[in-house]
Design an enzyme around this catalytic site. Structure first.
Site, PDB file in Angstrom:
ATOM      1  CG  ASP A  86      42.263  51.112  37.177  1.00 53.65           C
ATOM      2  OD1 ASP A  86      42.489  50.096  36.491  1.00 53.65           O
ATOM      3  OD2 ASP A  86      41.425  51.150  38.100  1.00 53.65           O
ATOM      4  CE1 TYR A 103      35.020  49.271  42.896  1.00 52.71           C
ATOM      5  CE2 TYR A 103      35.728  47.914  41.044  1.00 52.71           C
ATOM      6  CZ  TYR A 103      35.365  48.035  42.374  1.00 52.71           C
ATOM      7  OH  TYR A 103      35.356  46.922  43.183  1.00 52.71           O
ATOM      8  CE  LYS A 144      36.954  44.237  35.387  1.00 55.75           C
ATOM      9  NZ  LYS A 144      36.912  45.546  35.974  1.00 55.75           N
TER      10      LYS A 144
END
Ligand SMILES: *Cc1c(COP(=O)(O)O)cnc(C)c1O
Length: 429
Positions: free
Chosen positions: A239, A144, A267
């Protein structure tokens, strides 16, 4: 435990917000039932609107690595807010956090801040395309990278949960430039590159996959990708939205000793405020506007409150590096406890763990990619999730998520969690 007020609030929310939530996986659709509405949180605990206290294993999906309402972060935000919350003009704190991030992460010279992990990955791919002058990208099934169009092709967690891996609204034109490969399968990546010679701008991946449960890179996988990228003039994008500032101060690049060309963050880097970032060596980053041709912008990018939270978080992690060892040890303790509890109850399971990322797949076979992740028993996961919730333990409401461990968890919390897992395990098939 009772969740009446949460259910009432959920009914109200559904009248004015699609599905009652602002991000799909919050809605409990894959586990059934109504989501829990939060009143407040502190340290390792969530306090919900019904007065329940839950041990939290999502920690806002990663950012609260030091626990909720961590004082240095809260104080930094409050202090900043009093001086104005947004200017659309440069501020000194942007340089401070950029310099700190660049000093902590290997192999990057410059960093650009945005507002989410989605934006970071979307911008990183545009930069890779601009820099290489090529159009296609390779992504891995089950990884993702946020919800931008190019990535909504077998996109992990939320997208798997909802059984709509290819979302309507993503055009065929966009989808054709995204090539899918199998995680941990270098041979497959090689074949995809061969079939699209000189057309591939970048390979983007989660260096430890965290959106199909936790799936570690196989031995040599990251190194092999690095080599393929070098040979074929392709940029390698890590990522690190989930792994960055979690697996090590310098993220997966540091942990595995493999250099990426572009790295994305989210995050943890925002300390719980909406922040993303992407970074690379100077030659690549100088391709960005205003000094280069690739356009990328944001009214609230580098927002002072967000930068204050992020800077306070990174400072804590940089100055107290024992934290990384501490959360890894706690996660290992949880791993051992879960393993023993599930084994004692004869449950079929696989636990994957890298540092403080851990997940339980209810499957006996090893889980190494999207296909093996999907084969796990989702009915068992639902029972496990709701059983734990009844015991006051909150894990992510989807079988395709990693548990996020924070340093505020005590060993008593971990013991309570393991005991709850043992009790719930006895009800599984
Ligand atoms: C969460 C996540 C994203 C998306 O970040 P948002 O801030 O939700 O847009 C991208 N990549 C990975 C690996 C993630 O875990």
């Amino acid at each position: 435990m009772k969740y009446q007020r949460s259910s009432a609030l959920f009914r109200e929310a559904q009248k004015v917000i699609p599905g009652g939530v602002n991000s799909p996986v919050r809605a409990f659709k894959s586990v059934g039932g109504d989501p829990v509405f939060v009143a407040k949180a502190k340290g390792a605990y969530i306090y919900d609107v019904d007065g329940n206290k839950l041990i939290d294993y999502i920690n806002s999906w990663g950012p609260m690595i030091l626990g909720h309402a961590h004082e240095p972060v809260v104080n930094a935000v409050v202090e900043k807010a009093q001086k104005g919350t947004s200017f659309g003009m440069p501020t000194e704190i942007e340089t401070e956090i950029a310099a700190l991030a660049v000093s902590m992460v290997p192999n990057i010279d410059k960093i650009r801040f945005v507002n989410s992990g989605t934006e970071a990955c979307m911008s990183a791919v545009r930069l890779a395309r601009g820099f290489t002058g090529k159009d296609k990208i390779i992504k891995f099934a089950g990884c993702y990278h946020g919800h931008s169009d190019s990535f909504l092709i077998q996109a992990g967690s939320g997208a798997i949960t909802f059984g709509a891996p290819n979302s309507p609204g993503v055009t065929a034109g966009t989808a054709k430039d995204t090539l899918l490969a199998t995680y941990n399968d270098l041979g497959h990546v090689k074949a995809v590159i061969e079939a699209n010679k000189n057309e591939i701008a970048c390979i983007i991946l989660e260096p430890v996959a965290g959106n199909m449960g936790c799936i570690p890179p196989a031995e040599g996988f990251l190194e092999g990708l690095r080599e393929l990228c070098d040979k074929n003039d392709i940029l390698l994008i890590f990522d690190e939205v989930m792994t960055g500032f979690r697996l090590a101060p310098g993220g997966a690049q540091e942990l595995f000793g493999v250099d990426a060309d572009i790295v994305t963050f989210g995050k943890v880097i925002g300390g719980g405020l909406p922040v993303g970032a992407f970074a690379a060596r100077e030659e690549i980053m100088n391709y960005l506007a205003p000094i280069g041709p690739v356009y990328q912008a944001g009214t609230l990018s580098g927002n002072p409150l967000a930068m204050a939270a992020g800077l306070a978080m990174l400072k804590e992690l940089n100055e107290n590096r024992a934290v990384f060892n501490s959360i890894n040890k706690k996660t290992e303790y949880l791993h051992n406890g879960l393993q023993a509890a599930l084994t004692a109850e004869n449950v079929k399971f696989t636990i994957n763990r890298v540092g403080s990322m851990i997940s339980v797949h209810f499957s006996e076979e090893s889980v190494t990619d999207f296909t093996s992740a999907v084969h796990a028993n989702n009915e068992n996961f639902k029972t496990f999730f709701h059983g734990l919730l009844d015991e006051g333990v909150y894990i992510a409401p989807s079988a395709f998520e990693t548990w996020f461990i924070c340093d505020a968890l005590s060993y008593e919390d971990l013991d309570a969690t393991i005991a709850a897992c043992k009790k719930v395990a006895s009800t599984l098939n």
